[in-house]
Design a protein around this motif. Structure first.
Motif, PDB file in Angstrom:
ATOM      1  N   LEU A   1     -10.879  93.947  -2.982  1.00 41.58           N
ATOM      2  CA  LEU A   1     -10.426  93.488  -1.665  1.00 41.58           C
ATOM      3  C   LEU A   1      -9.139  92.676  -1.763  1.00 41.58           C
ATOM      4  O   LEU A   1      -8.225  92.846  -0.954  1.00 41.58           O
ATOM      5  N   GLN A   2      -9.044  91.815  -2.766  1.00 45.24           N
ATOM      6  CA  GLN A   2      -7.825  91.019  -2.946  1.00 45.24           C
ATOM      7  C   GLN A   2      -6.623  91.913  -3.231  1.00 45.24           C
ATOM      8  O   GLN A   2      -5.546  91.695  -2.676  1.00 45.24           O
ATOM      9  N   ALA A   3      -6.807  92.905  -4.079  1.00 43.37           N
ATOM     10  CA  ALA A   3      -5.705  93.802  -4.409  1.00 43.37           C
ATOM     11  C   ALA A   3      -5.227  94.555  -3.165  1.00 43.37           C
ATOM     12  O   ALA A   3      -4.020  94.673  -2.931  1.00 43.37           O
ATOM     13  N   GLY A   4      -6.161  95.034  -2.352  1.00 46.46           N
ATOM     14  CA  GLY A   4      -5.776  95.746  -1.141  1.00 46.46           C
ATOM     15  C   GLY A   4      -5.023  94.869  -0.163  1.00 46.46           C
ATOM     16  O   GLY A   4      -4.001  95.269   0.400  1.00 46.46           O
ATOM     17  N   VAL A   5      -5.502  93.648   0.024  1.00 48.63           N
ATOM     18  CA  VAL A   5      -4.858  92.734   0.963  1.00 48.63           C
ATOM     19  C   VAL A   5      -3.489  92.297   0.444  1.00 48.63           C
ATOM     20  O   VAL A   5      -2.500  92.297   1.189  1.00 48.63           O
ATOM     21  N   PHE A   6      -3.393  91.953  -0.841  1.00 49.10           N
ATOM     22  CA  PHE A   6      -2.114  91.500  -1.382  1.00 49.10           C
ATOM     23  C   PHE A   6      -1.077  92.628  -1.414  1.00 49.10           C
ATOM     24  O   PHE A   6       0.097  92.403  -1.119  1.00 49.10           O
TER      25      PHE A   6
ATOM     26  N   PHE B   1       3.851  94.947   1.106  1.00 50.89           N
ATOM     27  CA  PHE B   1       4.580  95.986   1.825  1.00 50.89           C
ATOM     28  C   PHE B   1       4.965  95.541   3.234  1.00 50.89           C
ATOM     29  O   PHE B   1       6.032  95.898   3.728  1.00 50.89           O
ATOM     30  N   PHE B   2       4.105  94.746   3.897  1.00 54.63           N
ATOM     31  CA  PHE B   2       4.485  94.188   5.199  1.00 54.63           C
ATOM     32  C   PHE B   2       5.710  93.295   5.061  1.00 54.63           C
ATOM     33  O   PHE B   2       6.656  93.390   5.850  1.00 54.63           O
ATOM     34  N   PHE B   3       5.690  92.398   4.076  1.00 56.51           N
ATOM     35  CA  PHE B   3       6.805  91.481   3.858  1.00 56.51           C
ATOM     36  C   PHE B   3       8.087  92.256   3.577  1.00 56.51           C
ATOM     37  O   PHE B   3       9.136  91.984   4.171  1.00 56.51           O
TER      38      PHE B   3
ATOM     39  N   ASP C   1      10.528 100.525   8.422  1.00 60.99           N
ATOM     40  CA  ASP C   1       9.379 101.165   9.052  1.00 60.99           C
ATOM     41  C   ASP C   1       8.489 101.873   8.041  1.00 60.99           C
ATOM     42  O   ASP C   1       7.263 101.868   8.169  1.00 60.99           O
ATOM     43  N   VAL C   2       9.101 102.460   7.033  1.00 59.98           N
ATOM     44  CA  VAL C   2       8.320 103.149   5.990  1.00 59.98           C
ATOM     45  C   VAL C   2       7.428 102.151   5.259  1.00 59.98           C
ATOM     46  O   VAL C   2       6.239 102.413   5.032  1.00 59.98           O
ATOM     47  N   PHE C   3       7.972 101.000   4.912  1.00 61.39           N
ATOM     48  CA  PHE C   3       7.182 100.000   4.205  1.00 61.39           C
ATOM     49  C   PHE C   3       6.123  99.376   5.104  1.00 61.39           C
ATOM     50  O   PHE C   3       5.020  99.071   4.644  1.00 61.39           O
ATOM     51  N   LEU C   4       6.431  99.189   6.386  1.00 60.18           N
ATOM     52  CA  LEU C   4       5.435  98.664   7.319  1.00 60.18           C
ATOM     53  C   LEU C   4       4.274  99.645   7.477  1.00 60.18           C
ATOM     54  O   LEU C   4       3.104  99.242   7.484  1.00 60.18           O
TER      55      LEU C   4
ATOM     56  N   THR D   1       3.339 101.854   5.276  1.00 61.33           N
ATOM     57  CA  THR D   1       2.607 101.842   4.010  1.00 61.33           C
ATOM     58  C   THR D   1       1.666 100.651   3.944  1.00 61.33           C
ATOM     59  O   THR D   1       0.532 100.770   3.485  1.00 61.33           O
ATOM     60  N   GLY D   2       2.118  99.498   4.423  1.00 60.34           N
ATOM     61  CA  GLY D   2       1.260  98.314   4.470  1.00 60.34           C
ATOM     62  C   GLY D   2       0.053  98.520   5.362  1.00 60.34           C
ATOM     63  O   GLY D   2      -1.063  98.127   5.011  1.00 60.34           O
ATOM     64  N   ILE D   3       0.263  99.154   6.507  1.00 61.94           N
ATOM     65  CA  ILE D   3      -0.853  99.438   7.413  1.00 61.94           C
ATOM     66  C   ILE D   3      -1.832 100.407   6.760  1.00 61.94           C
ATOM     67  O   ILE D   3      -3.054 100.231   6.837  1.00 61.94           O
ATOM     68  N   LEU D   4      -1.300 101.432   6.106  1.00 64.21           N
ATOM     69  CA  LEU D   4      -2.159 102.412   5.439  1.00 64.21           C
ATOM     70  C   LEU D   4      -2.976 101.752   4.326  1.00 64.21           C
ATOM     71  O   LEU D   4      -4.188 101.997   4.204  1.00 64.21           O
ATOM     72  N   LEU D   5      -2.335 100.907   3.524  1.00 66.37           N
ATOM     73  CA  LEU D   5      -3.062 100.217   2.456  1.00 66.37           C
ATOM     74  C   LEU D   5      -4.137  99.294   3.017  1.00 66.37           C
ATOM     75  O   LEU D   5      -5.236  99.203   2.459  1.00 66.37           O
TER      76      LEU D   5
END
Length: 95
Positions: A17-22, A27-29, A45-48, A50-54
């Motif tokens: 869970l920590q790995a997924g959140v971090f 990727f959001f940052f 937008d691509v990185f955002l 990706t962050g949502i997908l992760l």
């Protein structure tokens, strides 16, 4: 093979869970930095996304680790239940 205790099992789930959140926060940052600094149009937008997908895949990764942990502790009925949940998550994502 070392004894796979409940403590190890809990640590495995916690680290998943920590790995997924971090990773998703990273990727959001990165997406926000790229979006507001505008070095390349659309790169943020691509990185955002990706962050949502992760972030969305983090619960599925947790269930996958539950399957692994239940198999290691030889609790196959719980592993089968977790595998069913993982299948339902996959089907719901595809629909």
């Amino acid at each position: 093979m070392e004894n796979f205790s409940e403590k190890h099992f809990g640590k495995l789930i916690q680290r998943t869970l920590q790995a997924g959140v971090f990773l998703s926060l990273f990727f959001f940052f990165l997406g926000f930095v790229l979006r507001f600094s505008r070095p390349l149009p659309g790169a943020g937008d691509v990185f955002l996304r990706t962050g949502i997908l992760l972030l969305a895949l983090t619960p599925a990764a947790r269930v996958a680790m539950l399957i692994y942990g239940y198999c290691r502790t030889r609790e196959y009925h719980f592993a089968l239940a977790a595998f069913t949940v993982l299948g339902l998550l996959l089907v719901s994502a595809l629909i």
